[in-house]
Write a protein that holds these residues in place. Sequence first.
Motif, short mmCIF file in Angstrom:
data_model
loop_
_atom_site.label_atom_id
_atom_site.label_comp_id
_atom_site.label_asym_id
_atom_site.label_seq_id
_atom_site.Cartn_x
_atom_site.Cartn_y
_atom_site.Cartn_z
N ALA A 135 8.23 11.84 -4.74
CA ALA A 135 9.35 12.28 -3.90
C ALA A 135 9.65 11.26 -2.81
O ALA A 135 10.83 10.97 -2.52
N ALA A 136 8.60 10.68 -2.21
CA ALA A 136 8.80 9.67 -1.16
C ALA A 136 9.47 8.43 -1.74
O ALA A 136 10.34 7.83 -1.10
N SER A 137 9.08 8.04 -2.95
CA SER A 137 9.69 6.87 -3.59
C SER A 137 11.16 7.11 -3.89
O SER A 137 12.01 6.23 -3.66
N ILE A 138 11.47 8.29 -4.38
CA ILE A 138 12.87 8.63 -4.66
C ILE A 138 13.68 8.63 -3.37
O ILE A 138 14.79 8.09 -3.32
N GLN A 139 13.12 9.19 -2.30
CA GLN A 139 13.83 9.22 -1.02
C GLN A 139 14.05 7.81 -0.48
O GLN A 139 15.11 7.49 0.07
N PHE A 145 3.00 14.07 -6.73
CA PHE A 145 4.40 14.51 -6.61
C PHE A 145 4.97 14.10 -5.26
O PHE A 145 6.14 13.76 -5.15
N GLU A 146 4.12 14.10 -4.23
CA GLU A 146 4.57 13.69 -2.91
C GLU A 146 4.95 12.21 -2.89
O GLU A 146 5.96 11.82 -2.31
N MET A 200 1.31 10.33 -14.84
CA MET A 200 1.16 10.40 -13.38
C MET A 200 -0.31 10.53 -13.02
O MET A 200 -0.79 9.84 -12.11
N ALA A 201 -1.04 11.38 -13.73
CA ALA A 201 -2.48 11.54 -13.47
C ALA A 201 -3.23 10.26 -13.80
O ALA A 201 -4.13 9.84 -13.05
#
Length: 101
Positions: free
Chosen positions: A33-37, A29-30, A22-23
Motif C-alpha cells: 500500500a505504501a509503494s502504491i501511494q 500488505f502495508e 508476497m510471502a
Amino acid sequence: MIGKIADGEARDRLIIWIRRRMAEFGITFEALAASIQHELDHPPLYRDAKGNDWNGLGEMPDWLRAAKNAGVDPAFFRIAPKQEPEKGRRGKRYVQADLFE
C-alpha cells in the motif's frame, strides 16, 4: 472484458499465487500500500519509447543518462502535464476509438 478475469476459479488461483510471491519475498500488505501511494504521489516525469520512466527522484536512470550523453536534451522525454478541460467550452470532443474492446 479487457483487464478482467472472468473465471472465478482463475481469479482465486491468481490471488493465491500473488500471496505466495508476497510471502516468498517478504512483502507485507502495508508495504504494498505504501509503494502504491508513493507512485501516486510521485508520478513519472520522463518516459522513453520503451516505456521506461523516471519520477525525477534519486539518481538519473541509465536510459536517460545514456540519451543525455548522446546529446539528447532530457526535456525531450518530459511527459506533458495533463490538461484540464476548460469549463463552459462547447463543441465536439474527439476521442480515439479503442480498437480492442
